[in-house]
Design an enzyme around this catalytic site. Structure first.
Site, PDB file in Angstrom:
ATOM      1  N   TRP A 157      -8.869  -7.995   0.592  1.00  0.00           N
ATOM      2  CA  TRP A 157      -9.970  -8.843   0.128  1.00  0.00           C
ATOM      3  C   TRP A 157      -9.820  -9.354  -1.297  1.00  0.00           C
ATOM      4  O   TRP A 157     -10.514 -10.283  -1.692  1.00  0.00           O
ATOM      5  CB  TRP A 157     -11.330  -8.169   0.289  1.00  0.00           C
ATOM      6  CG  TRP A 157     -11.434  -6.737  -0.137  1.00  0.00           C
ATOM      7  CD1 TRP A 157     -11.387  -5.646   0.677  1.00  0.00           C
ATOM      8  CD2 TRP A 157     -11.623  -6.235  -1.464  1.00  0.00           C
ATOM      9  NE1 TRP A 157     -11.514  -4.499  -0.055  1.00  0.00           N
ATOM     10  CE2 TRP A 157     -11.671  -4.827  -1.378  1.00  0.00           C
ATOM     11  CE3 TRP A 157     -11.756  -6.831  -2.726  1.00  0.00           C
ATOM     12  CZ2 TRP A 157     -11.837  -4.001  -2.486  1.00  0.00           C
ATOM     13  CZ3 TRP A 157     -11.928  -6.017  -3.830  1.00  0.00           C
ATOM     14  CH2 TRP A 157     -11.969  -4.616  -3.708  1.00  0.00           C
ATOM     15  N   ASN A 158      -8.926  -8.762  -2.068  1.00  0.00           N
ATOM     16  CA  ASN A 158      -8.765  -9.307  -3.421  1.00  0.00           C
ATOM     17  C   ASN A 158      -7.712 -10.423  -3.364  1.00  0.00           C
ATOM     18  O   ASN A 158      -6.714 -10.297  -2.674  1.00  0.00           O
ATOM     19  CB  ASN A 158      -8.362  -8.217  -4.402  1.00  0.00           C
ATOM     20  CG  ASN A 158      -7.005  -7.650  -4.089  1.00  0.00           C
ATOM     21  OD1 ASN A 158      -6.706  -7.368  -2.932  1.00  0.00           O
ATOM     22  ND2 ASN A 158      -6.173  -7.483  -5.074  1.00  0.00           N
ATOM     23  N   LYS A 181      -4.225 -12.652   9.453  1.00  0.00           N
ATOM     24  CA  LYS A 181      -5.495 -11.942   9.603  1.00  0.00           C
ATOM     25  C   LYS A 181      -6.010 -11.590   8.214  1.00  0.00           C
ATOM     26  O   LYS A 181      -5.568 -10.650   7.591  1.00  0.00           O
ATOM     27  CB  LYS A 181      -5.351 -10.659  10.440  1.00  0.00           C
ATOM     28  CG  LYS A 181      -6.709 -10.308  11.015  1.00  0.00           C
ATOM     29  CD  LYS A 181      -7.140  -8.863  11.026  1.00  0.00           C
ATOM     30  CE  LYS A 181      -7.379  -8.057   9.840  1.00  0.00           C
ATOM     31  NZ  LYS A 181      -8.644  -8.288   9.119  1.00  0.00           N
ATOM     32  N   GLY A 234      -2.330  -4.353   1.415  1.00  0.00           N
ATOM     33  CA  GLY A 234      -3.587  -3.629   1.547  1.00  0.00           C
ATOM     34  C   GLY A 234      -3.441  -2.213   1.025  1.00  0.00           C
ATOM     35  O   GLY A 234      -2.566  -1.925   0.203  1.00  0.00           O
ATOM     36  N   GLY A 235      -4.299  -1.342   1.514  1.00  0.00           N
ATOM     37  CA  GLY A 235      -4.356   0.029   1.009  1.00  0.00           C
ATOM     38  C   GLY A 235      -3.257   0.912   1.591  1.00  0.00           C
ATOM     39  O   GLY A 235      -2.642   0.593   2.609  1.00  0.00           O
ATOM     40  N   GLU A 256       2.890  -4.278   0.832  1.00  0.00           N
ATOM     41  CA  GLU A 256       2.486  -4.346  -0.581  1.00  0.00           C
ATOM     42  C   GLU A 256       1.226  -3.512  -0.710  1.00  0.00           C
ATOM     43  O   GLU A 256       0.171  -3.916  -0.216  1.00  0.00           O
ATOM     44  CB  GLU A 256       2.191  -5.798  -0.990  1.00  0.00           C
ATOM     45  CG  GLU A 256       3.370  -6.735  -0.934  1.00  0.00           C
ATOM     46  CD  GLU A 256       4.401  -6.485  -2.021  1.00  0.00           C
ATOM     47  OE1 GLU A 256       4.141  -5.660  -2.928  1.00  0.00           O
ATOM     48  OE2 GLU A 256       5.472  -7.084  -1.949  1.00  0.00           O
ATOM     49  N   LEU A 257       1.340  -2.356  -1.332  1.00  0.00           N
ATOM     50  CA  LEU A 257       0.213  -1.410  -1.302  1.00  0.00           C
ATOM     51  C   LEU A 257      -0.391  -1.208  -2.703  1.00  0.00           C
ATOM     52  O   LEU A 257      -0.356  -2.111  -3.513  1.00  0.00           O
ATOM     53  CB  LEU A 257       0.694  -0.100  -0.680  1.00  0.00           C
ATOM     54  CG  LEU A 257       1.400  -0.271   0.684  1.00  0.00           C
ATOM     55  CD1 LEU A 257       1.918   1.055   1.200  1.00  0.00           C
ATOM     56  CD2 LEU A 257       0.495  -0.937   1.704  1.00  0.00           C
ATOM     57  N   CYS A 290      -4.142  -4.769  -7.425  1.00  0.00           N
ATOM     58  CA  CYS A 290      -3.177  -3.695  -7.155  1.00  0.00           C
ATOM     59  C   CYS A 290      -2.435  -3.324  -8.425  1.00  0.00           C
ATOM     60  O   CYS A 290      -2.007  -2.193  -8.588  1.00  0.00           O
ATOM     61  CB  CYS A 290      -2.204  -4.149  -6.071  1.00  0.00           C
ATOM     62  SG  CYS A 290      -1.466  -5.742  -6.439  1.00  0.00           S
ATOM     63  N   GLU A 391      -6.103   5.652  -6.863  1.00  0.00           N
ATOM     64  CA  GLU A 391      -6.429   4.256  -7.158  1.00  0.00           C
ATOM     65  C   GLU A 391      -7.947   4.062  -7.048  1.00  0.00           C
ATOM     66  O   GLU A 391      -8.535   4.382  -6.015  1.00  0.00           O
ATOM     67  CB  GLU A 391      -5.716   3.347  -6.157  1.00  0.00           C
ATOM     68  CG  GLU A 391      -5.895   1.882  -6.470  1.00  0.00           C
ATOM     69  CD  GLU A 391      -5.232   0.978  -5.429  1.00  0.00           C
ATOM     70  OE1 GLU A 391      -5.399   1.238  -4.229  1.00  0.00           O
ATOM     71  OE2 GLU A 391      -4.576   0.009  -5.835  1.00  0.00           O
TER      72      GLU A 391
HETATM   73  P1  NAD Z   1      -7.246  -2.354   3.547  1.00  0.00           P
HETATM   74  O1  NAD Z   1      -5.968  -1.640   3.776  1.00  0.00           O
HETATM   75  O2  NAD Z   1      -8.509  -1.676   3.877  1.00  0.00           O
HETATM   76  O3  NAD Z   1      -7.276  -3.726   4.362  1.00  0.00           O
HETATM   77  C1  NAD Z   1      -6.248  -4.696   4.203  1.00  0.00           C
HETATM   78  C2  NAD Z   1      -6.155  -5.510   5.478  1.00  0.00           C
HETATM   79  O4  NAD Z   1      -5.667  -4.657   6.514  1.00  0.00           O
HETATM   80  C3  NAD Z   1      -7.485  -6.071   5.974  1.00  0.00           C
HETATM   81  O5  NAD Z   1      -7.254  -7.349   6.516  1.00  0.00           O
HETATM   82  C4  NAD Z   1      -7.885  -5.082   7.071  1.00  0.00           C
HETATM   83  O6  NAD Z   1      -8.721  -5.626   8.042  1.00  0.00           O
HETATM   84  C5  NAD Z   1      -6.519  -4.735   7.636  1.00  0.00           C
HETATM   85  N1  NAD Z   1      -6.455  -3.446   8.313  1.00  0.00           N
HETATM   86  C6  NAD Z   1      -7.113  -2.310   8.017  1.00  0.00           C
HETATM   87  N2  NAD Z   1      -6.773  -1.333   8.907  1.00  0.00           N
HETATM   88  C7  NAD Z   1      -5.858  -1.871   9.752  1.00  0.00           C
HETATM   89  C8  NAD Z   1      -5.133  -1.384  10.887  1.00  0.00           C
HETATM   90  N3  NAD Z   1      -5.282  -0.147  11.335  1.00  0.00           N
HETATM   91  N4  NAD Z   1      -4.285  -2.196  11.500  1.00  0.00           N
HETATM   92  C9  NAD Z   1      -4.097  -3.463  11.058  1.00  0.00           C
HETATM   93  N5  NAD Z   1      -4.787  -3.999  10.022  1.00  0.00           N
HETATM   94  C10 NAD Z   1      -5.647  -3.214   9.367  1.00  0.00           C
HETATM   95  O7  NAD Z   1      -7.190  -2.812   2.021  1.00  0.00           O
HETATM   96  P2  NAD Z   1      -8.338  -3.548   1.189  1.00  0.00           P
HETATM   97  O8  NAD Z   1      -9.380  -2.544   0.872  1.00  0.00           O
HETATM   98  O9  NAD Z   1      -8.717  -4.818   1.851  1.00  0.00           O
HETATM   99  O10 NAD Z   1      -7.533  -3.947  -0.129  1.00  0.00           O
HETATM  100  C11 NAD Z   1      -7.381  -3.128  -1.212  1.00  0.00           C
HETATM  101  C12 NAD Z   1      -6.018  -2.490  -1.232  1.00  0.00           C
HETATM  102  O11 NAD Z   1      -4.994  -3.502  -1.216  1.00  0.00           O
HETATM  103  C13 NAD Z   1      -5.775  -1.717  -2.486  1.00  0.00           C
HETATM  104  O12 NAD Z   1      -5.177  -0.478  -2.205  1.00  0.00           O
HETATM  105  C14 NAD Z   1      -4.805  -2.590  -3.271  1.00  0.00           C
HETATM  106  O13 NAD Z   1      -4.034  -1.898  -4.192  1.00  0.00           O
HETATM  107  C15 NAD Z   1      -4.016  -3.210  -2.193  1.00  0.00           C
HETATM  108  N6  NAD Z   1      -3.362  -4.437  -2.668  1.00  0.00           N
HETATM  109  C16 NAD Z   1      -2.013  -4.445  -2.878  1.00  0.00           C
HETATM  110  C17 NAD Z   1      -1.388  -5.586  -3.389  1.00  0.00           C
HETATM  111  C18 NAD Z   1       0.098  -5.642  -3.633  1.00  0.00           C
HETATM  112  O14 NAD Z   1       0.630  -6.741  -3.703  1.00  0.00           O
HETATM  113  N7  NAD Z   1       0.787  -4.524  -3.775  1.00  0.00           N
HETATM  114  C19 NAD Z   1      -2.147  -6.707  -3.679  1.00  0.00           C
HETATM  115  C20 NAD Z   1      -3.521  -6.656  -3.464  1.00  0.00           C
HETATM  116  C21 NAD Z   1      -4.127  -5.519  -2.942  1.00  0.00           C
END
Ligand code: NAD
Length: 498
Positions: A157-158, A181, A234-235, A256-257, A290, A391
């Site tokens: 979402w960011n 997605k 994502g996370g 990218e976490l 992140c 984090e």
């Molecule tokens: P999240 O992991 O909850 O969700 C990210 C995406 O994954 C969403 O679209 C979500 O719907 C999807 N998702 C969740 N569970 C899933 C599953 N089981 N199967 C498939 N898709 C699934 O993360 P968030 O809360 O949206 O974002 C924050 C996290 O993203 C933080 O940890 C941040 O550090 C990380 N992030 C990393 C970078 C990078 O480039 N390293 C950049 C931005 C954000």
């Protein structure tokens, strides 16, 4: 910039058509400044994922995209870039309303995003295979780089537009097709972007968007037989789960976490600059990045000077409506993240860290009903505390002191993450040594939070796998094929390997 006046209803984009979710259901997207819903997003189901993957597969293997020369793909990408530049203000305003990012940052960000499409569009026709100086008589061998196939691109979402672009641009240049997605919390800007995909003239099915939740839509995508590669941001927990899904299906995967990045302030640093750099690392984007520089490691001899100047600057931060150009710290994007940040703050207090600024939800009148948290600073943090290891993804800084350079490197590296680090020093020797010793995918020296389409970005350890941006990023979306040709007069002994 005005907000969208009434609730906007979006459709998803599958096979070049705007469609509702097959369930007929939708869900609310919230404006973090008002705390109220402002848009309806289709709640897709696995059946929609099937349709989107089939559309992407058809576009990959048949029709205009499959027949397109790489130079033509590049041209199309540059047209798309120009449309994004044309509509930058509109896209920026949508992101602000859906995500709470600052308009001041978004105007610059959306203005810069076209560069990724120009850069990778330019690269599309420069991916050359090689002729191998093969060591066997009468044999000729060469390599070809072919698109990896259908890509599932899943974003958080960011920074939805920027992080989508980091996947979309190299994947398109490579000739892949995609199913995007976006996060269930911030889908609007990705859907707005599809209007420009349509206008640019991408053939149907090259780029599709399904919206909905990770547990059903995300899961259906990452386990889908028709998906060849998953590009995920994502996370950590989602990343681990998705990597397991990828391995079960032998799909390519890049991740990218998260991070817990250190900003190391050496005693010879220009403290005024370091203060600004630390502010940009933790309070810009409300710490929801992140690369947040959430741990300051400061030499004990300059700790007091740094903290005094840092608090003085941080206290001037103007909070409020992210749509106002003068706002410097906006709301937290989601209500659940707002609650999580507050629970991290409570945890730090319980652990014995000293809260020297903030630590509470904001009650400033200019913050209205939004999800605002006061910029927060904890001093006397120990690196072993959870506040220094986990984090937070919010405007919460931990300050830790060190005595020797070796101790600073050990503390900086003592985390599961390895996304980024900042160094503040006037010494060339320290700058080079620290860049070598810090275990992170990016090291910024006397600066922080700079990114470019030219600069590879990604993490080590629990911060992920692979790199985005920079020339090499395109190879994450290509497979290398080796082609052998025998021009000899007769086949050699068939019972032995040649
Ligand atoms: P999240 O992991 O909850 O969700 C990210 C995406 O994954 C969403 O679209 C979500 O719907 C999807 N998702 C969740 N569970 C899933 C599953 N089981 N199967 C498939 N898709 C699934 O993360 P968030 O809360 O949206 O974002 C924050 C996290 O993203 C933080 O940890 C941040 O550090 C990380 N992030 C990393 C970078 C990078 O480039 N390293 C950049 C931005 C954000």
């Amino acid at each position: 910039m005005p907000r969208q006046p009434a609730t906007k209803t979006y459709q998803c984009f599958i096979g070049g058509e705007w469609v509702n979710a097959s369930t007929g259901e939708s869900f609310d997207s919230f404006d973090p400044f008002t705390g109220k819903p402002w848009a309806r997003i289709p709640k897709c189901a696995p059946a929609d994922v099937d349709r989107a993957v089939e559309a992407a597969r058809r576009a990959l293997e048949h029709g205009a995209w499959a027949a397109m020369h790489p130079s033509q793909r590049g041209q199309l990408m540059r047209r798309f870039a120009d449309l994004i530049a044309r509509d930058a203000d509109h896209l920026a305003a949508i992101e602000v309303q859906d995500n709470g990012k600052l308009i001041a940052e978004m105007r610059g960000q959306v203005g810069y995003i076209p560069q990724w499409y120009h850069y990778f569009g330019g690269l599309a026709d420069k991916i050359e295979g090689g002729v191998l100086p093969i060591d066997k008589p009468d044999m000729f061998a060469y390599t070809r780089h072919e698109p990896v196939g259908v890509v599932a691109a899943i974003t958080p979402w960011n920074s939805p537009l920027l992080l989508t672009t980091w996947k979309l641009a190299p994947a398109l240049a490579a000739g892949c097709t995609l199913v995007l997605k976006p996060s269930e919390f911030t889908s609007a800007s990705t859907l707005e972007l599809m209007k420009l995909v349509e206008e640019a003239g991408f053939p149907p099915g090259v780029i599709n968007v399904v919206t909905g939740f990770g547990a059903d839509v995300g899961e259906a995508l990452t386990t889908h037989k028709g998906v060849d590669k998953i590009a995920f941001t994502g996370g950590e927990a989602s990343g681990r789960h998705i990597a397991q899904n990828a391995m079960a299906g032998f799909k390519r995967v890049s991740l990218e976490l998260g991070g817990k990045s250190a900003q190391v302030i050496f005693p010879d640093a220009d403290i005024g600059n370091a203060v600004k750099g630390v502010v940009s690392g933790i309070f810009a984007a409300t710490g929801q990045t992140c690369i947040a520089g959430s741990r300051v490691l400061v030499h004990e001899s300059v700790h007091d000077q740094f903290l005094e100047q840092f608090l003085a600057l941080a206290k001037t931060a103007q909070m409020g409506d992210p749509m106002e150009r003068t706002t410097q710290v906006g709301p937290v994007t989601t209500q659940s993240q707002f609650k999580r940040i507050l629970s991290c703050i409570d945890m730090a207090k319980t652990e014995g860290a000293e809260c020297v600024m903030g630590g509470v939800p904001s009650t400033r009148p200019e913050c209205g009903d939004g999800w605002f948290i006061e910029p927060t600073v904890f001093d006397r943090v120990k690196n072993s505390m959870r506040i220094a290891q986990e984090e937070v993804f919010g405007p919460v800084l931990s300050v830790i002191t060190f005595k020797e350079d070796d101790e600073a490197y050990a503390l900086a590296n003592d985390t599961n993450y390895g996304l980024a680090a900042g160094i503040w020093t006037a010494s060339q020797r320290r700058a080079f040594t620290a860049a070598k010793r810090l275990k992170a995918g990016t090291v910024w020296t006397n600066c922080y939070r700079a990114v470019s389409y030219m600069a590879p970005f990604g993490g080590i350890k629990h911060s992920g796998l692979g790199r985005e941006s920079g020339q090499d990023a395109i190879y994450d979306f290509l497979e290398t094929k080796c082609v052998w040709m025998d021009y000899g007069p007769a086949q050699a002994n068939p019972f032995v390997m040649r």
